[in-house]
Design an enzyme around this catalytic site. Sequence first.
Site, PDB file in Angstrom:
ATOM      1  N   TYR A  77       8.910  22.724 -18.096  1.00 40.04           N
ATOM      2  CA  TYR A  77       9.430  21.382 -18.375  1.00 40.04           C
ATOM      3  C   TYR A  77      10.534  21.029 -17.375  1.00 40.04           C
ATOM      4  O   TYR A  77      10.609  19.906 -16.886  1.00 40.04           O
ATOM      5  CB  TYR A  77       9.969  21.288 -19.808  1.00 40.04           C
ATOM      6  CG  TYR A  77      10.341  19.865 -20.158  1.00 40.04           C
ATOM      7  CD1 TYR A  77       9.381  18.979 -20.652  1.00 40.04           C
ATOM      8  CD2 TYR A  77      11.629  19.388 -19.951  1.00 40.04           C
ATOM      9  CE1 TYR A  77       9.698  17.657 -20.929  1.00 40.04           C
ATOM     10  CE2 TYR A  77      11.955  18.073 -20.230  1.00 40.04           C
ATOM     11  CZ  TYR A  77      10.988  17.210 -20.718  1.00 40.04           C
ATOM     12  OH  TYR A  77      11.300  15.911 -20.980  1.00 40.04           O
ATOM     13  N   PHE A 129       3.934  -8.022  -2.608  1.00 38.47           N
ATOM     14  CA  PHE A 129       2.852  -7.208  -3.155  1.00 38.47           C
ATOM     15  C   PHE A 129       2.904  -7.400  -4.673  1.00 38.47           C
ATOM     16  O   PHE A 129       3.979  -7.546  -5.243  1.00 38.47           O
ATOM     17  CB  PHE A 129       2.947  -5.723  -2.773  1.00 38.47           C
ATOM     18  CG  PHE A 129       1.770  -4.975  -3.325  1.00 38.47           C
ATOM     19  CD1 PHE A 129       0.503  -5.195  -2.796  1.00 38.47           C
ATOM     20  CD2 PHE A 129       1.899  -4.132  -4.419  1.00 38.47           C
ATOM     21  CE1 PHE A 129      -0.618  -4.573  -3.362  1.00 38.47           C
ATOM     22  CE2 PHE A 129       0.789  -3.506  -4.976  1.00 38.47           C
ATOM     23  CZ  PHE A 129      -0.470  -3.730  -4.444  1.00 38.47           C
ATOM     24  N   THR A 130       1.727  -7.378  -5.296  1.00 42.07           N
ATOM     25  CA  THR A 130       1.604  -7.745  -6.709  1.00 42.07           C
ATOM     26  C   THR A 130       2.614  -7.028  -7.621  1.00 42.07           C
ATOM     27  O   THR A 130       3.443  -7.671  -8.273  1.00 42.07           O
ATOM     28  CB  THR A 130       0.176  -7.464  -7.187  1.00 42.07           C
ATOM     29  OG1 THR A 130      -0.160  -6.108  -6.870  1.00 42.07           O
ATOM     30  CG2 THR A 130      -0.825  -8.398  -6.507  1.00 42.07           C
ATOM     31  N   ASP A 220       9.137  -0.208   1.232  1.00 32.44           N
ATOM     32  CA  ASP A 220       7.952   0.290   0.531  1.00 32.44           C
ATOM     33  C   ASP A 220       7.189   1.138   1.558  1.00 32.44           C
ATOM     34  O   ASP A 220       6.540   0.614   2.458  1.00 32.44           O
ATOM     35  CB  ASP A 220       7.103  -0.892   0.060  1.00 32.44           C
ATOM     36  CG  ASP A 220       5.865  -0.439  -0.707  1.00 32.44           C
ATOM     37  OD1 ASP A 220       5.388   0.686  -0.469  1.00 32.44           O
ATOM     38  OD2 ASP A 220       5.361  -1.223  -1.536  1.00 32.44           O
ATOM     39  N   LYS A 263      -1.593   6.950  -1.862  1.00 30.02           N
ATOM     40  CA  LYS A 263      -2.178   6.504  -0.594  1.00 30.02           C
ATOM     41  C   LYS A 263      -1.937   7.582   0.477  1.00 30.02           C
ATOM     42  O   LYS A 263      -2.664   8.564   0.516  1.00 30.02           O
ATOM     43  CB  LYS A 263      -1.581   5.159  -0.176  1.00 30.02           C
ATOM     44  CG  LYS A 263      -2.113   3.960  -0.972  1.00 30.02           C
ATOM     45  CD  LYS A 263      -1.463   3.783  -2.310  1.00 30.02           C
ATOM     46  CE  LYS A 263      -1.713   2.439  -2.931  1.00 30.02           C
ATOM     47  NZ  LYS A 263      -1.174   2.370  -4.308  1.00 30.02           N
ATOM     48  N   ARG A 387      -8.377 -10.588  -3.074  1.00 33.89           N
ATOM     49  CA  ARG A 387      -6.963 -10.698  -2.730  1.00 33.89           C
ATOM     50  C   ARG A 387      -6.732 -12.146  -2.300  1.00 33.89           C
ATOM     51  O   ARG A 387      -6.635 -12.459  -1.126  1.00 33.89           O
ATOM     52  CB  ARG A 387      -6.571  -9.736  -1.605  1.00 33.89           C
ATOM     53  CG  ARG A 387      -6.615  -8.273  -1.980  1.00 33.89           C
ATOM     54  CD  ARG A 387      -5.389  -7.701  -2.667  1.00 33.89           C
ATOM     55  NE  ARG A 387      -5.303  -7.836  -4.095  1.00 33.89           N
ATOM     56  CZ  ARG A 387      -4.621  -7.003  -4.881  1.00 33.89           C
ATOM     57  NH1 ARG A 387      -4.009  -5.938  -4.394  1.00 33.89           N
ATOM     58  NH2 ARG A 387      -4.527  -7.203  -6.172  1.00 33.89           N
ATOM     59  N   PHE A 454      -5.285 -10.451 -12.066  1.00 34.66           N
ATOM     60  CA  PHE A 454      -6.492 -10.042 -11.341  1.00 34.66           C
ATOM     61  C   PHE A 454      -7.142  -8.800 -11.927  1.00 34.66           C
ATOM     62  O   PHE A 454      -8.336  -8.594 -11.782  1.00 34.66           O
ATOM     63  CB  PHE A 454      -6.168  -9.816  -9.856  1.00 34.66           C
ATOM     64  CG  PHE A 454      -5.061  -8.823  -9.627  1.00 34.66           C
ATOM     65  CD1 PHE A 454      -3.738  -9.222  -9.666  1.00 34.66           C
ATOM     66  CD2 PHE A 454      -5.341  -7.488  -9.382  1.00 34.66           C
ATOM     67  CE1 PHE A 454      -2.712  -8.312  -9.476  1.00 34.66           C
ATOM     68  CE2 PHE A 454      -4.320  -6.568  -9.186  1.00 34.66           C
ATOM     69  CZ  PHE A 454      -3.002  -6.977  -9.240  1.00 34.66           C
TER      70      PHE A 454
HETATM   71  N1  F0G Z   1       3.238  -0.804  -2.944  1.00 37.10           N
HETATM   72  C1  F0G Z   1       2.104  -1.017  -2.238  1.00 37.10           C
HETATM   73  C2  F0G Z   1       2.201  -1.491  -0.820  1.00 37.10           C
HETATM   74  C3  F0G Z   1       0.862  -0.796  -2.835  1.00 37.10           C
HETATM   75  O1  F0G Z   1      -0.251  -1.021  -2.131  1.00 37.10           O
HETATM   76  C4  F0G Z   1       0.811  -0.348  -4.184  1.00 37.10           C
HETATM   77  C5  F0G Z   1      -0.461  -0.145  -4.848  1.00 37.10           C
HETATM   78  C6  F0G Z   1       2.010  -0.152  -4.866  1.00 37.10           C
HETATM   79  C7  F0G Z   1       3.202  -0.381  -4.217  1.00 37.10           C
HETATM   80  C8  F0G Z   1       2.023   0.290  -6.305  1.00 37.10           C
HETATM   81  O2  F0G Z   1       1.686   1.619  -6.401  1.00 37.10           O
HETATM   82  O3  F0G Z   1      -0.485   1.633  -7.655  1.00 37.10           O
HETATM   83  O4  F0G Z   1       0.885   3.708  -7.370  1.00 37.10           O
HETATM   84  O5  F0G Z   1       1.646   1.914  -8.877  1.00 37.10           O
HETATM   85  N2  F0G Z   1      -1.538  -0.561  -4.380  1.00 37.10           N
HETATM   86  C9  F0G Z   1      -2.870  -0.340  -4.919  1.00 37.10           C
HETATM   87  C10 F0G Z   1      -3.864  -1.095  -4.097  1.00 37.10           C
HETATM   88  C11 F0G Z   1      -3.003  -0.567  -6.379  1.00 37.10           C
HETATM   89  O6  F0G Z   1      -5.050  -1.054  -4.467  1.00 37.10           O
HETATM   90  O7  F0G Z   1      -3.505  -1.683  -3.081  1.00 37.10           O
HETATM   91  P1  F0G Z   1       0.881   2.235  -7.658  1.00 37.10           P
END
Ligand code: F0G
Length: 463
Positions: A77, A129-130, A220, A263, A387, A454
């Site tokens: 843990y 970014f979303t 990021d 990634k 997108r 989305f």
């Molecule tokens: N920042 C970037 C540039 C991303 O592309 C993503 C996720 C995140 C943050 C968030 O990270 O998914 O680990 O919580 N991108 C994915 C995509 C979902 O399909 O582009 P996460």
Amino acid sequence: MAKKIIKRSWAEPFKIKVVEPISMTTKEYREKTAKQAGYNTFLLKSQDIYIDLLTDSGTNAMSDYQWAGMMLGDEAYAGSKNFYYLWDNVKKYYGYPYFVPTHQGRAAEHLVSKILIKPGDYIPGNMYFTTTRLHQEIAGGTFVDVIIDEAHDPQSLHPFKGNVDISKLDKLVKEVGAKKIPYISVAGPVNMAGGQPISMANIVELKSYAKKNGIKMWLDATRLVENAYFIKQREKGYENKTIAQILKEICSHFEGIWVSAKKDLLVNIGGFIATKNKNVYEEARNLVVVYEGLHTYGGLAGRDMEAMARGIEEMVNYDYIRSRIGQVEYFGNKLLEYKIPIVQPIGGHAIFLDAKRFLPHLKQIEFPAQTLANEIYIDSGVRAMERGIVSAGRNQKTGDHNYPKLELVRLTLPRRVYTQAHIDVTYESIASVYDKRKSIKGLKMIYEPKYLRFFQARFEKLK
Ligand code: F0G
């Protein structure tokens, strides 16, 4: 006389040891599954997909070295040895002394936004970014796009479309005052712009501006290895530096980073925050316990952290990243030969079809990118992602749709997963959809969730 052989410049620096069968389905079957999924590729079942280019997130193939490391998971843990190894590698490769693991990227975004943003603040960034923007908004901030104009033009060949336009930033600083700007939110490369990199020169210029105005810089760094590769390819003075050197040099300009390890790090789950700011670290270490888990695992298993630590060592290998981006380029060049409209220059993690030019007869409110992603799925079982207007969500104040300039379909390449033959089949499918593009009709949204619509929105075909 024998023909001269034209040598290919690269091949993947690995071979296949384990295989995973994929489903072959018929077009009639896919017409049914697409309808059941409300014409949203996120709602399809993975077993109904042939080639899955939805995302490069968590879809990577791990190496035998990473899998071997999974057996060394220390599931204590507190104080897992995998955590300390991962921390060492974050220090060594990203250059930050402080490190907090999280279960994935958006969890890191949540903590960073909560720590740095006060209600009423403004957060300038090189395109939204979303999940990043949503966490900034939930923390009470307003995101302001300060990316260069070229980033919004799919046909501009600017080599660094991820660059910040410092005059746009300066305009915001003059309007709201530097005190209302807790940090500049930089991404490298920029996912929503087509995987476009930011240059080192722009980062350095931005830093000098930020310093003068007393504003912090956060990054990021989710796909930073791809950005480092583009800097090595395109920026003078970096040809002979290693990917690892460039990665660390970029990070040296930022107070801290958040990362989705799903990634670059060649794993299936994970994320983290790393920083040089001790106070932010202390705060993140406190908050992570509330939302994720103890600061020595952050919602991850010990074995996940081991795979991440080993993934960091592999991601900076030049032959690997060259073949990764080389595959994306191979795919994009085939589409360009057929005159299919895509975002250029070809980015690092994906090909983005320009749905506005692919389906010019559809209005943006008929969801051209959503429509195109569905047509490709029905044609061949290849899964892509919208997108465009669906991803862009609604304006927080007016409640109207955001109408982004870019209306794109993303075909994202998982790392080390698909072969060149998969790419060829995908290209052929897109070409056949392109041939019948004039007969394609749009969609109507019939269900809309409140956040990140989305992922779960549903659609009906327009007659
Ligand atoms: N920042 C970037 C540039 C991303 O592309 C993503 C996720 C995140 C943050 C968030 O990270 O998914 O680990 O919580 N991108 C994915 C995509 C979902 O399909 O582009 P996460």
